[in-house]
Design an enzyme around this catalytic site. Structure first.
Site, PDB file in Angstrom:
ATOM      1  N   SER A  21       0.823  -1.209   0.000  1.00  0.00           N
ATOM      2  CA  SER A  21       0.000   0.000   0.000  1.00  0.00           C
ATOM      3  C   SER A  21       0.865   1.270   0.000  1.00  0.00           C
ATOM      4  O   SER A  21       0.824   2.078  -0.925  1.00  0.00           O
ATOM      5  CB  SER A  21      -0.933  -0.038   1.216  1.00  0.00           C
ATOM      6  OG  SER A  21      -1.638   1.168   1.330  1.00  0.00           O
ATOM      7  N   GLN A  22       1.688   1.444   1.030  1.00  0.00           N
ATOM      8  CA  GLN A  22       2.521   2.651   1.113  1.00  0.00           C
ATOM      9  C   GLN A  22       3.724   2.565   0.166  1.00  0.00           C
ATOM     10  O   GLN A  22       4.123   3.540  -0.452  1.00  0.00           O
ATOM     11  CB  GLN A  22       3.027   2.860   2.550  1.00  0.00           C
ATOM     12  CG  GLN A  22       1.949   3.261   3.547  1.00  0.00           C
ATOM     13  CD  GLN A  22       1.360   4.633   3.264  1.00  0.00           C
ATOM     14  OE1 GLN A  22       2.043   5.554   2.844  1.00  0.00           O
ATOM     15  NE2 GLN A  22       0.059   4.770   3.486  1.00  0.00           N
ATOM     16  N   GLN A  80       9.123  -5.834  10.420  1.00  0.00           N
ATOM     17  CA  GLN A  80      10.243  -4.895  10.281  1.00  0.00           C
ATOM     18  C   GLN A  80      11.478  -5.319  11.074  1.00  0.00           C
ATOM     19  O   GLN A  80      12.603  -5.165  10.608  1.00  0.00           O
ATOM     20  CB  GLN A  80       9.799  -3.476  10.676  1.00  0.00           C
ATOM     21  CG  GLN A  80       8.817  -2.900   9.654  1.00  0.00           C
ATOM     22  CD  GLN A  80       8.319  -1.518   9.995  1.00  0.00           C
ATOM     23  OE1 GLN A  80       8.744  -0.912  10.981  1.00  0.00           O
ATOM     24  NE2 GLN A  80       7.400  -0.999   9.193  1.00  0.00           N
ATOM     25  N   HIS A 102       5.417   4.609  10.385  1.00  0.00           N
ATOM     26  CA  HIS A 102       4.661   4.403  11.623  1.00  0.00           C
ATOM     27  C   HIS A 102       5.705   4.087  12.694  1.00  0.00           C
ATOM     28  O   HIS A 102       6.728   3.475  12.388  1.00  0.00           O
ATOM     29  CB  HIS A 102       3.665   3.251  11.436  1.00  0.00           C
ATOM     30  CG  HIS A 102       2.899   2.874  12.679  1.00  0.00           C
ATOM     31  ND1 HIS A 102       2.340   3.800  13.536  1.00  0.00           N
ATOM     32  CD2 HIS A 102       2.583   1.661  13.196  1.00  0.00           C
ATOM     33  CE1 HIS A 102       1.728   3.165  14.524  1.00  0.00           C
ATOM     34  NE2 HIS A 102       1.865   1.873  14.340  1.00  0.00           N
ATOM     35  N   GLY A 128      -2.199   4.095   0.961  1.00  0.00           N
ATOM     36  CA  GLY A 128      -1.230   4.283  -0.113  1.00  0.00           C
ATOM     37  C   GLY A 128      -1.834   4.697  -1.449  1.00  0.00           C
ATOM     38  O   GLY A 128      -1.288   5.559  -2.132  1.00  0.00           O
ATOM     39  N   ASP A 185      -2.079   6.453  17.436  1.00  0.00           N
ATOM     40  CA  ASP A 185      -2.512   5.618  16.316  1.00  0.00           C
ATOM     41  C   ASP A 185      -3.094   4.297  16.820  1.00  0.00           C
ATOM     42  O   ASP A 185      -4.170   3.874  16.395  1.00  0.00           O
ATOM     43  CB  ASP A 185      -1.312   5.354  15.393  1.00  0.00           C
ATOM     44  CG  ASP A 185      -1.718   4.692  14.095  1.00  0.00           C
ATOM     45  OD1 ASP A 185      -2.284   5.395  13.241  1.00  0.00           O
ATOM     46  OD2 ASP A 185      -1.483   3.480  13.937  1.00  0.00           O
ATOM     47  N   GLU A 189      -7.162   3.242  16.517  1.00  0.00           N
ATOM     48  CA  GLU A 189      -7.662   2.059  15.805  1.00  0.00           C
ATOM     49  C   GLU A 189      -8.318   1.056  16.748  1.00  0.00           C
ATOM     50  O   GLU A 189      -9.282   0.394  16.385  1.00  0.00           O
ATOM     51  CB  GLU A 189      -6.553   1.415  14.947  1.00  0.00           C
ATOM     52  CG  GLU A 189      -5.398   0.838  15.714  1.00  0.00           C
ATOM     53  CD  GLU A 189      -4.125   0.686  14.870  1.00  0.00           C
ATOM     54  OE1 GLU A 189      -4.014   1.376  13.838  1.00  0.00           O
ATOM     55  OE2 GLU A 189      -3.248  -0.113  15.245  1.00  0.00           O
ATOM     56  N   GLU A 221     -29.634  -0.998   9.027  1.00  0.00           N
ATOM     57  CA  GLU A 221     -29.723   0.012  10.079  1.00  0.00           C
ATOM     58  C   GLU A 221     -28.388   0.221  10.793  1.00  0.00           C
ATOM     59  O   GLU A 221     -27.983   1.354  11.036  1.00  0.00           O
ATOM     60  CB  GLU A 221     -30.811  -0.429  11.080  1.00  0.00           C
ATOM     61  CG  GLU A 221     -31.399   0.678  11.879  1.00  0.00           C
ATOM     62  CD  GLU A 221     -31.874   1.842  11.034  1.00  0.00           C
ATOM     63  OE1 GLU A 221     -31.389   2.955  11.296  1.00  0.00           O
ATOM     64  OE2 GLU A 221     -32.691   1.653  10.102  1.00  0.00           O
TER      65      GLU A 221
HETATM   66  P1  NAD Z   1       1.397  -3.672   3.090  1.00  0.00           P
HETATM   67  O1  NAD Z   1       0.987  -4.883   3.839  1.00  0.00           O
HETATM   68  O2  NAD Z   1       0.423  -3.045   2.153  1.00  0.00           O
HETATM   69  O3  NAD Z   1       2.687  -3.968   2.206  1.00  0.00           O
HETATM   70  C1  NAD Z   1       3.824  -4.566   2.722  1.00  0.00           C
HETATM   71  C2  NAD Z   1       4.779  -4.933   1.604  1.00  0.00           C
HETATM   72  O4  NAD Z   1       5.960  -5.466   2.171  1.00  0.00           O
HETATM   73  C3  NAD Z   1       4.235  -6.007   0.662  1.00  0.00           C
HETATM   74  O5  NAD Z   1       4.592  -5.661  -0.654  1.00  0.00           O
HETATM   75  C4  NAD Z   1       4.994  -7.257   1.119  1.00  0.00           C
HETATM   76  O6  NAD Z   1       5.120  -8.176   0.096  1.00  0.00           O
HETATM   77  C5  NAD Z   1       6.325  -6.667   1.520  1.00  0.00           C
HETATM   78  N1  NAD Z   1       7.088  -7.483   2.459  1.00  0.00           N
HETATM   79  C6  NAD Z   1       6.642  -8.170   3.538  1.00  0.00           C
HETATM   80  N2  NAD Z   1       7.662  -8.752   4.174  1.00  0.00           N
HETATM   81  C7  NAD Z   1       8.795  -8.412   3.482  1.00  0.00           C
HETATM   82  C8  NAD Z   1      10.175  -8.707   3.631  1.00  0.00           C
HETATM   83  N3  NAD Z   1      10.591  -9.488   4.640  1.00  0.00           N
HETATM   84  N4  NAD Z   1      11.063  -8.169   2.744  1.00  0.00           N
HETATM   85  C9  NAD Z   1      10.640  -7.400   1.737  1.00  0.00           C
HETATM   86  N5  NAD Z   1       9.346  -7.086   1.534  1.00  0.00           N
HETATM   87  C10 NAD Z   1       8.430  -7.592   2.394  1.00  0.00           C
HETATM   88  O7  NAD Z   1       1.931  -2.628   4.168  1.00  0.00           O
HETATM   89  P2  NAD Z   1       1.498  -1.086   4.357  1.00  0.00           P
HETATM   90  O8  NAD Z   1       0.090  -1.033   4.816  1.00  0.00           O
HETATM   91  O9  NAD Z   1       1.936  -0.311   3.174  1.00  0.00           O
HETATM   92  O10 NAD Z   1       2.393  -0.685   5.634  1.00  0.00           O
HETATM   93  C11 NAD Z   1       3.748  -0.347   5.519  1.00  0.00           C
HETATM   94  C12 NAD Z   1       4.069   0.647   6.617  1.00  0.00           C
HETATM   95  O11 NAD Z   1       3.331   1.849   6.407  1.00  0.00           O
HETATM   96  C13 NAD Z   1       3.729   0.173   8.015  1.00  0.00           C
HETATM   97  O12 NAD Z   1       4.691   0.693   8.905  1.00  0.00           O
HETATM   98  C14 NAD Z   1       2.392   0.843   8.280  1.00  0.00           C
HETATM   99  O13 NAD Z   1       2.107   1.037   9.647  1.00  0.00           O
HETATM  100  C15 NAD Z   1       2.617   2.165   7.575  1.00  0.00           C
HETATM  101  N6  NAD Z   1       1.402   2.896   7.209  1.00  0.00           N
HETATM  102  C16 NAD Z   1       0.421   2.290   6.494  1.00  0.00           C
HETATM  103  C17 NAD Z   1      -0.698   3.009   6.100  1.00  0.00           C
HETATM  104  C18 NAD Z   1      -1.783   2.387   5.257  1.00  0.00           C
HETATM  105  O14 NAD Z   1      -2.767   3.053   5.011  1.00  0.00           O
HETATM  106  N7  NAD Z   1      -1.676   1.153   4.782  1.00  0.00           N
HETATM  107  C19 NAD Z   1      -0.805   4.374   6.454  1.00  0.00           C
HETATM  108  C20 NAD Z   1       0.233   4.980   7.144  1.00  0.00           C
HETATM  109  C21 NAD Z   1       1.336   4.231   7.521  1.00  0.00           C
HETATM  110 MG    MG Z   2      -3.691   4.254  12.022  1.00  0.00          MG
END
Ligand code: NAD
Ligand code: MG
Length: 330
Positions: A21-22, A80, A102, A128, A185, A189, A221
């Site tokens: 996503s991000q 992470q 985050h 994202g 955060d 949630e 509803e």
């Molecule tokens: P996501 O689940 O959408 O994507 C994660 C990506 O990482 C995927 O492409 C996955 O294949 C890859 N991945 C997983 N393990 C891996 C590894 N070991 N090595 C390499 N790639 C790997 O995640 P996201 O929602 O984009 O979240 C990423 C960060 O952004 C998090 O810290 C989250 O808290 C933060 N964040 C997310 C949002 C949101 O709306 N989704 C908003 C703000 C902040």
């Molecule tokens: Mg949040």
């Protein structure tokens, strides 16, 4: 509210780890802002083809991290630490900045970067695909920035530069701390946005159905209409919503709302916040991840089996067909 950053500070390569996503949004926005980007993925990652098709340089995590000026952690928060320990730490260039969207991994001490590296956060306040779409439209998504470690003396400026490069300068950049971002955060949630709302919907639905009302009526509803109400709140706050509904609904809202969600709920919220602040929640979640997330799997199947989900699936499929039907006639 800060509206700009000096993108020129990003002179080296940015390694974007993860293409979800991000990840896809940051990588593409940075590249369009003229920054050198390499996406770091697992060799077997299903995202590799998508990133390459989008015209981005892709490598393994180790390849992306070596010689990067900034390393961006956009893999799930729970993954992470392992990624850092196994593939990032040994490959970090001298003085490279670690950047997070985050604060979880840093605030709760899962990752403890060595001195000599800036550790910053740039957290867009939106999913994202919105971060990418607004950038393409010439706008941006607001972002929070924070500094956990300032080795270079320029960590804040670098975070601002990154925020500007992903388009957030056009919308507004707010300064916070890792502690404030992470704890608020998690609280939001858990207590309100995801946990609180889910429980409120389920209890409302169950109360009606257990009293003999049709599940379909209860679904519309207590779940379906929530979106319409939230849209009004988003547009103009709680007053705007109260202005739009009938006087009967408005009176009932003021009188009965606090009887249902009463002071005891607020006390529960304080307990939830304290568990976040004390690190109890983080420990519970980390232990769950170490066991392979068995409870999460159980919660998912329990929810899927709930009557409101069964009824909802049927009604949404029906609604979708009707919409297509109308479209076909027109
Ligand atoms: P996501 O689940 O959408 O994507 C994660 C990506 O990482 C995927 O492409 C996955 O294949 C890859 N991945 C997983 N393990 C891996 C590894 N070991 N090595 C390499 N790639 C790997 O995640 P996201 O929602 O984009 O979240 C990423 C960060 O952004 C998090 O810290 C989250 O808290 C933060 N964040 C997310 C949002 C949101 O709306 N989704 C908003 C703000 C902040
Ligand atoms: Mg949040």
């Amino acid at each position: 509210m800060i509206k700009t950053g000096d993108v020129g500070l990003l002179t080296g390569k940015v390694a974007v780890l993860g293409y979800g996503s991000q990840g896809h949004a940051h990588a593409l926005n940075l590249a369009d802002s003229g920054i050198q980007v390499q996406v770091g993925l697992r060799p077997e990652s299903s995202s590799r083809a998508a990133a390459e098709e989008a015209g981005l340089a892709v490598g393994t995590v180790a390849e992306a991290v070596k010689d990067a000026q900034v390393v961006v952690f956009l893999v799930p928060d729970g993954d992470q630490k392992a990624l850092y320990d196994n593939e990032v730490a040994a490959n970090l260039a001298d003085g490279a900045t670690l950047l997070f969207a985050h604060g979880f991994a840093i605030h709760f001490g899962l990752i403890e970067p060595p001195a000599g590296h800036d550790v910053v956060m740039v957290a867009p306040k939106g999913p994202g695909h919105i971060v990418r779409r607004l950038y393409e439209e010439g706008f941006g998504t607001p972002a929070l920035i924070a500094v956990a470690q300032n080795a270079s003396g320029q960590a804040r400026e670098l975070a601002l530069a990154y925020a500007a490069a992903i388009g957030s300068g056009r919308a507004g950049i707010l300064e916070t701390t890792f502690k404030e971002e992470t704890e608020s955060d998690l609280f939001g949630e858990q207590a309100v946005l995801c946990g609180g709302v889910t429980q409120l919907i389920k209890y409302g639905f169950e109360t009606l159905v257990e009293a003999g009302y049709a599940p379909e009526v209860a679904y519309y509803e207590c779940l379906h209409e929530l979106k319409l109400i939230v849209d009004l709140i988003y547009e103009g706050g709680l007053e705007r919503m109260h202005y739009s509904i009938s006087d009967t609904a408005e009176f009932g809202s003021h009188v009965v709302g606090p009887r249902v969600v009463d002071e005891s709920v607020k006390e529960n919220m304080r307990v939830a916040l304290k568990a976040i602040q004390d690190g109890d929640f983080a420990r519970e979640w980390i232990a769950e991840m170490e066991r392979g997330r068995p409870s999460l799997a159980e919660y998912r199947s329990e929810l899927a089996a709930h009557q409101i989900e069964q009824v909802g699936k049927r009604l949404r499929a029906l609604g979708h067909r009707e919409v297509q039907g109308v479209h076909g006639v027109g």
